[in-house]
Design a protein around this motif. Structure first.
Motif, PDB file in Angstrom:
ATOM      1  N   LEU A 283    -152.931 -12.659 -10.889  1.00 49.63           N
ATOM      2  CA  LEU A 283    -151.675 -11.982 -10.571  1.00 49.63           C
ATOM      3  C   LEU A 283    -151.827 -11.142  -9.306  1.00 49.63           C
ATOM      4  O   LEU A 283    -150.961 -11.170  -8.415  1.00 49.63           O
ATOM      5  CB  LEU A 283    -151.262 -11.099 -11.749  1.00 49.63           C
ATOM      6  CG  LEU A 283    -149.954 -10.324 -11.632  1.00 49.63           C
ATOM      7  CD1 LEU A 283    -148.776 -11.266 -11.473  1.00 49.63           C
ATOM      8  CD2 LEU A 283    -149.755  -9.436 -12.862  1.00 49.63           C
ATOM      9  N   PHE A 284    -152.931 -10.422  -9.206  1.00 51.19           N
ATOM     10  CA  PHE A 284    -153.156  -9.515  -8.083  1.00 51.19           C
ATOM     11  C   PHE A 284    -153.490 -10.252  -6.796  1.00 51.19           C
ATOM     12  O   PHE A 284    -152.921  -9.965  -5.732  1.00 51.19           O
ATOM     13  CB  PHE A 284    -154.279  -8.533  -8.438  1.00 51.19           C
ATOM     14  CG  PHE A 284    -154.717  -7.645  -7.318  1.00 51.19           C
ATOM     15  CD1 PHE A 284    -153.861  -6.679  -6.802  1.00 51.19           C
ATOM     16  CD2 PHE A 284    -155.991  -7.765  -6.770  1.00 51.19           C
ATOM     17  CE1 PHE A 284    -154.269  -5.853  -5.756  1.00 51.19           C
ATOM     18  CE2 PHE A 284    -156.404  -6.941  -5.741  1.00 51.19           C
ATOM     19  CZ  PHE A 284    -155.538  -5.988  -5.234  1.00 51.19           C
ATOM     20  N   GLU A 285    -154.398 -11.225  -6.864  1.00 54.96           N
ATOM     21  CA  GLU A 285    -154.882 -11.885  -5.650  1.00 54.96           C
ATOM     22  C   GLU A 285    -154.032 -13.090  -5.255  1.00 54.96           C
ATOM     23  O   GLU A 285    -153.642 -13.218  -4.089  1.00 54.96           O
ATOM     24  CB  GLU A 285    -156.343 -12.305  -5.830  1.00 54.96           C
ATOM     25  CG  GLU A 285    -157.300 -11.118  -6.000  1.00 54.96           C
ATOM     26  CD  GLU A 285    -158.745 -11.551  -6.176  1.00 54.96           C
ATOM     27  OE1 GLU A 285    -158.995 -12.786  -6.285  1.00 54.96           O
ATOM     28  OE2 GLU A 285    -159.623 -10.673  -6.228  1.00 54.96           O
ATOM     29  N   ASP A 286    -153.740 -13.984  -6.205  1.00 51.69           N
ATOM     30  CA  ASP A 286    -153.062 -15.222  -5.861  1.00 51.69           C
ATOM     31  C   ASP A 286    -151.559 -15.044  -5.656  1.00 51.69           C
ATOM     32  O   ASP A 286    -150.962 -15.744  -4.836  1.00 51.69           O
ATOM     33  CB  ASP A 286    -153.295 -16.275  -6.950  1.00 51.69           C
ATOM     34  CG  ASP A 286    -154.760 -16.663  -7.085  1.00 51.69           C
ATOM     35  OD1 ASP A 286    -155.537 -16.362  -6.158  1.00 51.69           O
ATOM     36  OD2 ASP A 286    -155.126 -17.245  -8.119  1.00 51.69           O
ATOM     37  N   TYR A 287    -150.956 -14.130  -6.398  1.00 52.42           N
ATOM     38  CA  TYR A 287    -149.521 -13.946  -6.298  1.00 52.42           C
ATOM     39  C   TYR A 287    -149.153 -12.735  -5.447  1.00 52.42           C
ATOM     40  O   TYR A 287    -148.340 -12.838  -4.531  1.00 52.42           O
ATOM     41  CB  TYR A 287    -148.907 -13.844  -7.701  1.00 52.42           C
ATOM     42  CG  TYR A 287    -148.927 -15.161  -8.419  1.00 52.42           C
ATOM     43  CD1 TYR A 287    -147.860 -16.042  -8.324  1.00 52.42           C
ATOM     44  CD2 TYR A 287    -150.046 -15.554  -9.150  1.00 52.42           C
ATOM     45  CE1 TYR A 287    -147.883 -17.275  -8.950  1.00 52.42           C
ATOM     46  CE2 TYR A 287    -150.092 -16.795  -9.782  1.00 52.42           C
ATOM     47  CZ  TYR A 287    -149.009 -17.644  -9.672  1.00 52.42           C
ATOM     48  OH  TYR A 287    -149.048 -18.877 -10.282  1.00 52.42           O
ATOM     49  N   ALA A 288    -149.756 -11.577  -5.744  1.00 52.27           N
ATOM     50  CA  ALA A 288    -149.446 -10.380  -4.963  1.00 52.27           C
ATOM     51  C   ALA A 288    -150.204 -10.343  -3.641  1.00 52.27           C
ATOM     52  O   ALA A 288    -149.890  -9.522  -2.778  1.00 52.27           O
ATOM     53  CB  ALA A 288    -149.756  -9.123  -5.775  1.00 52.27           C
ATOM     54  N   GLY A 289    -151.186 -11.218  -3.466  1.00 54.39           N
ATOM     55  CA  GLY A 289    -151.869 -11.322  -2.179  1.00 54.39           C
ATOM     56  C   GLY A 289    -152.933 -10.281  -1.920  1.00 54.39           C
ATOM     57  O   GLY A 289    -153.444 -10.174  -0.804  1.00 54.39           O
ATOM     58  N   GLY A 290    -153.284  -9.493  -2.938  1.00 54.12           N
ATOM     59  CA  GLY A 290    -154.281  -8.445  -2.731  1.00 54.12           C
ATOM     60  C   GLY A 290    -153.694  -7.261  -1.975  1.00 54.12           C
ATOM     61  O   GLY A 290    -152.495  -7.194  -1.686  1.00 54.12           O
ATOM     62  N   MET A 291    -154.557  -6.308  -1.657  1.00 56.39           N
ATOM     63  CA  MET A 291    -154.106  -5.098  -0.985  1.00 56.39           C
ATOM     64  C   MET A 291    -153.779  -5.361   0.485  1.00 56.39           C
ATOM     65  O   MET A 291    -154.354  -6.258   1.120  1.00 56.39           O
ATOM     66  CB  MET A 291    -155.173  -4.007  -1.077  1.00 56.39           C
ATOM     67  CG  MET A 291    -155.512  -3.583  -2.498  1.00 56.39           C
ATOM     68  SD  MET A 291    -154.109  -2.940  -3.431  1.00 56.39           S
ATOM     69  CE  MET A 291    -153.820  -1.383  -2.585  1.00 56.39           C
ATOM     70  N   ARG A 292    -152.864  -4.562   1.012  1.00 55.21           N
ATOM     71  CA  ARG A 292    -152.575  -4.640   2.440  1.00 55.21           C
ATOM     72  C   ARG A 292    -153.808  -4.258   3.240  1.00 55.21           C
ATOM     73  O   ARG A 292    -154.690  -3.541   2.766  1.00 55.21           O
ATOM     74  CB  ARG A 292    -151.435  -3.690   2.806  1.00 55.21           C
ATOM     75  CG  ARG A 292    -150.108  -3.988   2.143  1.00 55.21           C
ATOM     76  CD  ARG A 292    -149.076  -2.965   2.583  1.00 55.21           C
ATOM     77  NE  ARG A 292    -147.913  -2.969   1.708  1.00 55.21           N
ATOM     78  CZ  ARG A 292    -146.940  -2.080   1.759  1.00 55.21           C
ATOM     79  NH1 ARG A 292    -147.009  -1.084   2.658  1.00 55.21           N
ATOM     80  NH2 ARG A 292    -145.926  -2.142   0.930  1.00 55.21           N
ATOM     81  N   ASP A 293    -153.845  -4.717   4.464  1.00 57.09           N
ATOM     82  CA  ASP A 293    -154.971  -4.397   5.334  1.00 57.09           C
ATOM     83  C   ASP A 293    -155.099  -2.883   5.490  1.00 57.09           C
ATOM     84  O   ASP A 293    -154.102  -2.175   5.693  1.00 57.09           O
ATOM     85  CB  ASP A 293    -154.781  -5.038   6.711  1.00 57.09           C
ATOM     86  CG  ASP A 293    -154.811  -6.561   6.645  1.00 57.09           C
ATOM     87  OD1 ASP A 293    -155.332  -7.100   5.644  1.00 57.09           O
ATOM     88  OD2 ASP A 293    -154.289  -7.207   7.577  1.00 57.09           O
ATOM     89  N   GLY A 294    -156.313  -2.407   5.359  1.00 54.37           N
ATOM     90  CA  GLY A 294    -156.569  -0.986   5.509  1.00 54.37           C
ATOM     91  C   GLY A 294    -156.533  -0.215   4.206  1.00 54.37           C
ATOM     92  O   GLY A 294    -156.799   0.999   4.199  1.00 54.37           O
ATOM     93  N   TYR A 295    -156.202  -0.883   3.100  1.00 52.52           N
ATOM     94  CA  TYR A 295    -156.158  -0.223   1.800  1.00 52.52           C
ATOM     95  C   TYR A 295    -157.107  -0.913   0.831  1.00 52.52           C
ATOM     96  O   TYR A 295    -157.355  -2.122   0.933  1.00 52.52           O
ATOM     97  CB  TYR A 295    -154.738  -0.247   1.220  1.00 52.52           C
ATOM     98  CG  TYR A 295    -153.758   0.587   1.994  1.00 52.52           C
ATOM     99  CD1 TYR A 295    -153.640   1.955   1.756  1.00 52.52           C
ATOM    100  CD2 TYR A 295    -152.945   0.013   2.972  1.00 52.52           C
ATOM    101  CE1 TYR A 295    -152.735   2.735   2.461  1.00 52.52           C
ATOM    102  CE2 TYR A 295    -152.038   0.779   3.687  1.00 52.52           C
ATOM    103  CZ  TYR A 295    -151.944   2.140   3.427  1.00 52.52           C
ATOM    104  OH  TYR A 295    -151.058   2.905   4.131  1.00 52.52           O
ATOM    105  N   LYS A 296    -157.606  -0.147  -0.100  1.00 54.26           N
ATOM    106  CA  LYS A 296    -158.518  -0.652  -1.122  1.00 54.26           C
ATOM    107  C   LYS A 296    -157.951  -0.325  -2.492  1.00 54.26           C
ATOM    108  O   LYS A 296    -157.398   0.747  -2.702  1.00 54.26           O
ATOM    109  CB  LYS A 296    -159.900   0.000  -0.957  1.00 54.26           C
ATOM    110  CG  LYS A 296    -160.954  -0.484  -1.949  1.00 54.26           C
ATOM    111  CD  LYS A 296    -162.287   0.216  -1.697  1.00 54.26           C
ATOM    112  CE  LYS A 296    -163.332  -0.238  -2.704  1.00 54.26           C
ATOM    113  NZ  LYS A 296    -164.634   0.474  -2.474  1.00 54.26           N
ATOM    114  N   LEU A 297    -158.076  -1.267  -3.420  1.00 52.63           N
ATOM    115  CA  LEU A 297    -157.586  -1.043  -4.779  1.00 52.63           C
ATOM    116  C   LEU A 297    -158.453  -0.006  -5.476  1.00 52.63           C
ATOM    117  O   LEU A 297    -159.658  -0.174  -5.623  1.00 52.63           O
ATOM    118  CB  LEU A 297    -157.577  -2.345  -5.578  1.00 52.63           C
ATOM    119  CG  LEU A 297    -157.088  -2.238  -7.030  1.00 52.63           C
ATOM    120  CD1 LEU A 297    -155.610  -1.857  -7.075  1.00 52.63           C
ATOM    121  CD2 LEU A 297    -157.321  -3.550  -7.782  1.00 52.63           C
TER     122      LEU A 297
END
Length: 451
Positions: A283-297
């Protein structure tokens, strides 16, 4: 915010076989009105239920499907339907749709009502037939003005087509449906508070038992179901139990599909219809695409503001009630929120607890007084003015306001994220204690959390 069920980069094709809730959605996001809905096999399930199935068979089919409530509690829908009285002499019964979607970070029901209003109406029509209810209400969050407009138009279309009103489909069965907009209270998501509000009373939860199935709206038998729950019913009736169960991933104890989403500083925030049992990582990586550049979960919530925080290492948990329970919290509404590494957890929790404190109905002391107390302590910690013992007092409140300690589930949901935040990020709370503060006992005696 993407209110669609497309997959990554819009590559996933939705179909009736795999996406029973969303396959009829238009790519332009416009509502699917009656003509288009019927062209896409709309109301075929209702016709089947009215002409080919006995009312008790509809209830049994929904029970056998394993459908559970999609509002957050996850109670088996067929079991709930089975609580309605069998006495044929009771000729006044009600069906209520809980559309008071006020859980922060949750917008799934809004999409269904704005874009597929006839799917909800068909689900309620079939449910009304099964439950022998002659009148239904959609209790709608007052801020959802577009949903109200679209639902009211769809109701009028259904009436004109003979799908609502008297002698529906020549069956002799009558069903009236009304859209009722609330005044905007989170507590109306609790079914008995919703009933009180619908009756014109203060939105306080009622003591249970008696349950609404026995004594509900105006003292009559009443069934309350969530929007997404009711929208599952047509597909179950049309395509059967075995097909519906096959939609879930292996290992999932929950059947069918679920509207899931991700908000926060992710690359592709949105909403998707996915099978129960997908992992949080998918859900997080494949659909939501992971965090925006410059941010960390930093952490995430799996299903709305009333669920506990999880860490990145928990992303491999399967998204169903039991899968999320294994890592220490609840599935909730299934719409997750990503918290990035720039967020201070004390400030985030202060904001959340302010919301929950404001939305308390004020009926029971632990909730009425305990939630504002947590806000005051969090504000002090946020401003660097906390005292030794404040964190222990917060943990004590988590225990005192936990499940079974308050009149309804509002307070337990409110403090669940607080307890998990302290568990995982205690140093951030400790940093708010003023260095010159004298030690003050948090309470007269030590608190044992959960005691």
């Amino acid at each position: 915010m993407t209110l669609t069920s497309f997959g990554p980069a819009n590559r996933i094709q939705r179909s009736a076989e795999t996406h029973p809730l969303t396959w009829r959605l238009r790519d332009d996001g416009e509502p699917v009105w009656l003509d288009e809905y019927q062209a896409k096999n709309g109301y075929a399930a209702a016709r089947k239920a009215f002409t080919q199935m006995a009312q008790d068979d509809i209830v049994q089919t929904v029970k056998d499907s394993g459908l559970k409530g999609r509002g957050g509690a996850g109670f088996p829908t067929g079991v709930k339907w089975g609580l309605m009285p069998k006495d044929e002499s009771i000729d006044i019964r009600y069906l209520l749709c809980n559309a008071d979607e006020m859980e922060p970070n949750t917008w799934k029901d809004r999409m269904l009502m704005e874009q597929l209003p006839h799917l909800l109406i068909e689900g309620m029509l079939i449910s009304a037939r099964a439950l022998k209810t002659y009148r239904g209400y959609i209790f709608l969050r007052g801020e959802y003005t577009t949903a109200a407009k679209h639902l009211n138009r769809a109701v009028e279309e259904a009436k004109a087509a003979g799908l609502l009103g008297k002698n529906i489909l020549g069956s002799g069965f009558d069903f009236e449906l009304f859209v009722h907009t609330g005044a905007g209270r989170y507590i109306c998501g609790e079914e008995t508070a919703l009933i009180n509000s619908l009756e014109g009373r203060r939105a306080n939860p009622r003591s249970k038992p008696p349950f609404p199935a026995a004594v509900g709206v105006w003292g009559k038998p009443t069934c309350v179901n969530n929007v997404e729950t009711l929208c599952n019913v047509p597909a179950i009736i049309a395509d059967g139990v075995d097909w519906y169960k096959s939609l879930a991933r292996d290992g999932s104890e929950d059947m069918g599909t679920k509207l899931m989403g991700f908000s926060g500083k992710v690359k592709n925030p949105g909403l998707w219809e996915l099978p129960f049992g997908v992992t949080g990582r998918e859900l997080f990586e494949d659909y939501a695409g992971g965090m925006r550049d410059g941010y960390k979960l930093k952490c995430w919530q799996p299903g709305g503001a009333g669920t506990g925080f999880l860490l990145p290492e928990h992303l491999d948990a399967q998204m169903y009630a039991g899968g999320i329970a294994k890592v220490g919290t609840r599935m909730g509404t299934g719409l997750a929120m990503a918290v990035d590494d720039s967020v201070n957890m004390v400030s985030l929790l202060r904001n959340m607890e302010q919301f929950f404190a404001r939305e308390s109905c004020g009926f029971c002391t632990p909730c009425r007084d305990g939630l504002p107390w947590s806000v005051k302590l969090l504000m002090a910690l946020e401003n660097g003015q906390g005292q030794p013992g404040d964190i222990e007092t917060l943990l004590g409140l988590v225990g005192f306001l936990g499940p079974g300690k308050t009149f309804c589930a509002h307070a337990p949901g409110a403090v669940e994220p607080l307890g998990s935040a302290i568990k995982y990020f205690r140093p951030e709370f400790e940093a708010g204690i003023a260095p010159t503060s004298a030690a003050v006992p948090p309470l007269a005696k030590p608190i044992v959390v959960g005691a």
